[in-house]
Motif scaffolding. Structure first.
Motif, PDB file in Angstrom:
ATOM      1  N   LEU A 104      74.301  47.470 102.639  1.00  0.00           N
ATOM      2  CA  LEU A 104      72.998  47.475 102.428  1.00  0.00           C
ATOM      3  C   LEU A 104      72.606  46.161 101.898  1.00  0.00           C
ATOM      4  O   LEU A 104      71.750  45.470 102.392  1.00  0.00           O
ATOM      5  N   LEU A 105      73.210  46.041 100.747  1.00  0.00           N
ATOM      6  CA  LEU A 105      72.673  44.752  99.988  1.00  0.00           C
ATOM      7  C   LEU A 105      73.289  43.556 100.869  1.00  0.00           C
ATOM      8  O   LEU A 105      72.583  42.756 100.677  1.00  0.00           O
ATOM      9  N   ALA A 106      74.342  43.448 101.435  1.00  0.00           N
ATOM     10  CA  ALA A 106      74.951  42.312 102.202  1.00  0.00           C
ATOM     11  C   ALA A 106      73.893  41.939 103.238  1.00  0.00           C
ATOM     12  O   ALA A 106      74.054  40.771 103.705  1.00  0.00           O
ATOM     13  N   LEU A 107      73.190  42.857 103.731  1.00  0.00           N
ATOM     14  CA  LEU A 107      72.393  42.648 104.967  1.00  0.00           C
ATOM     15  C   LEU A 107      71.507  41.562 104.739  1.00  0.00           C
ATOM     16  O   LEU A 107      71.292  40.746 105.723  1.00  0.00           O
ATOM     17  N   ALA A 108      70.804  41.389 103.586  1.00  0.00           N
ATOM     18  CA  ALA A 108      69.995  40.146 103.186  1.00  0.00           C
ATOM     19  C   ALA A 108      70.610  39.059 102.689  1.00  0.00           C
ATOM     20  O   ALA A 108      70.092  37.963 102.360  1.00  0.00           O
ATOM     21  N   ALA A 109      72.252  39.228 102.654  1.00  0.00           N
ATOM     22  CA  ALA A 109      72.917  37.900 101.937  1.00  0.00           C
ATOM     23  C   ALA A 109      73.057  36.924 102.770  1.00  0.00           C
ATOM     24  O   ALA A 109      72.628  37.014 103.981  1.00  0.00           O
ATOM     25  N   ASP A 110      73.636  35.769 102.433  1.00  0.00           N
ATOM     26  CA  ASP A 110      73.898  34.647 103.254  1.00  0.00           C
ATOM     27  C   ASP A 110      74.775  35.296 104.427  1.00  0.00           C
ATOM     28  O   ASP A 110      75.458  35.851 104.046  1.00  0.00           O
ATOM     29  N   ALA A 164      74.074  43.951 113.753  1.00  0.00           N
ATOM     30  CA  ALA A 164      72.765  44.140 114.386  1.00  0.00           C
ATOM     31  C   ALA A 164      71.681  44.071 113.584  1.00  0.00           C
ATOM     32  O   ALA A 164      70.310  44.107 114.126  1.00  0.00           O
ATOM     33  N   GLN A 165      71.711  44.618 112.518  1.00  0.00           N
ATOM     34  CA  GLN A 165      70.761  44.999 111.679  1.00  0.00           C
ATOM     35  C   GLN A 165      70.220  43.743 110.799  1.00  0.00           C
ATOM     36  O   GLN A 165      69.165  43.875 110.216  1.00  0.00           O
ATOM     37  N   ARG A 166      70.979  42.747 110.730  1.00  0.00           N
ATOM     38  CA  ARG A 166      70.535  41.631 110.179  1.00  0.00           C
ATOM     39  C   ARG A 166      69.448  41.017 110.647  1.00  0.00           C
ATOM     40  O   ARG A 166      69.165  40.882 111.920  1.00  0.00           O
TER      41      ARG A 166
END
Length: 178
Positions: A104-110, A164-166
């Motif tokens: 979940l945290l990685a979703l908004a990462a680079d 697909a959620q990114r």
């Protein structure tokens, strides 16, 4: 190793500078009400991150009256390195809950950090699935192993669907690949 509150806050600050109040709110949206933390705990974590040099405070005049008594926080270069290392490293002892939070945290990462996380997590899960297949267990142990297999299978499916959620993947639209 489970994510600490400091780890989570660094990831959230990497996404955008924020106030401690905003960090608490975003933290709650990610972890849900069961894992929510109080504002004093967020402020204590912010102070620890500031002392270690992982975040900086912006003391310039606020851009709005809403932010008049709130300090904007941002990640320093040292904090970015710590955040990247923590986000892309999948610990061999990670629980399924740890991997979900990290995902979940990685979703908004680079994009590269996100890809590294998903790759490492999938490797770990394949290894664990192989270890479960090799077990010759008693009836009781077999039931526990069957449960663990299902949890791992569901986590593998979730990880495959996670890209697909990114936001950057959604912006391109269906059928468009990078």
């Amino acid at each position: 190793m489970a994510f600490t509150l400091e780890d989570i806050l660094l990831v959230l600050l990497h996404q955008q500078p924020s106030t401690a109040f905003d960090l608490q709110s975003r933290h709650q949206r990610i972890v849900g009400s069961r894992g929510a933390v109080s504002l004093p705990r967020v402020l204590a974590a912010v102070n620890r991150l500031r002392r270690t040099g992982d975040l900086a405070e912006d003391r310039s005049p606020p851009v709005s009256t809403r932010l008049a008594n709130r300090t904007m926080l941002s990640v320093t270069e040292a904090g970015r390195r710590r955040q990247k290392a923590r986000l892309t490293t999948v610990d061999a002892n990670s629980t399924p809950d740890d991997l979900v939070l990290q995902g979940l945290l990685a979703l908004a990462a680079d994009r590269s950090d996100f890809d590294e996380f998903t790759y490492q997590a999938q490797l770990l899960l394949r290894l664990r699935q192989g270890q479960l297949e090799a077990l010759h267990a008693s009836q009781v142990e077999a039931a526990r192993v069957a449960y663990e297999r299902e949890i791992l299978r569901a986590l593998v499916v979730w990880l495959h669907q996670l890209p697909a959620q990114r936001a950057d993947d959604q912006a391109r639209g269906p059928g468009v690949s990078r």
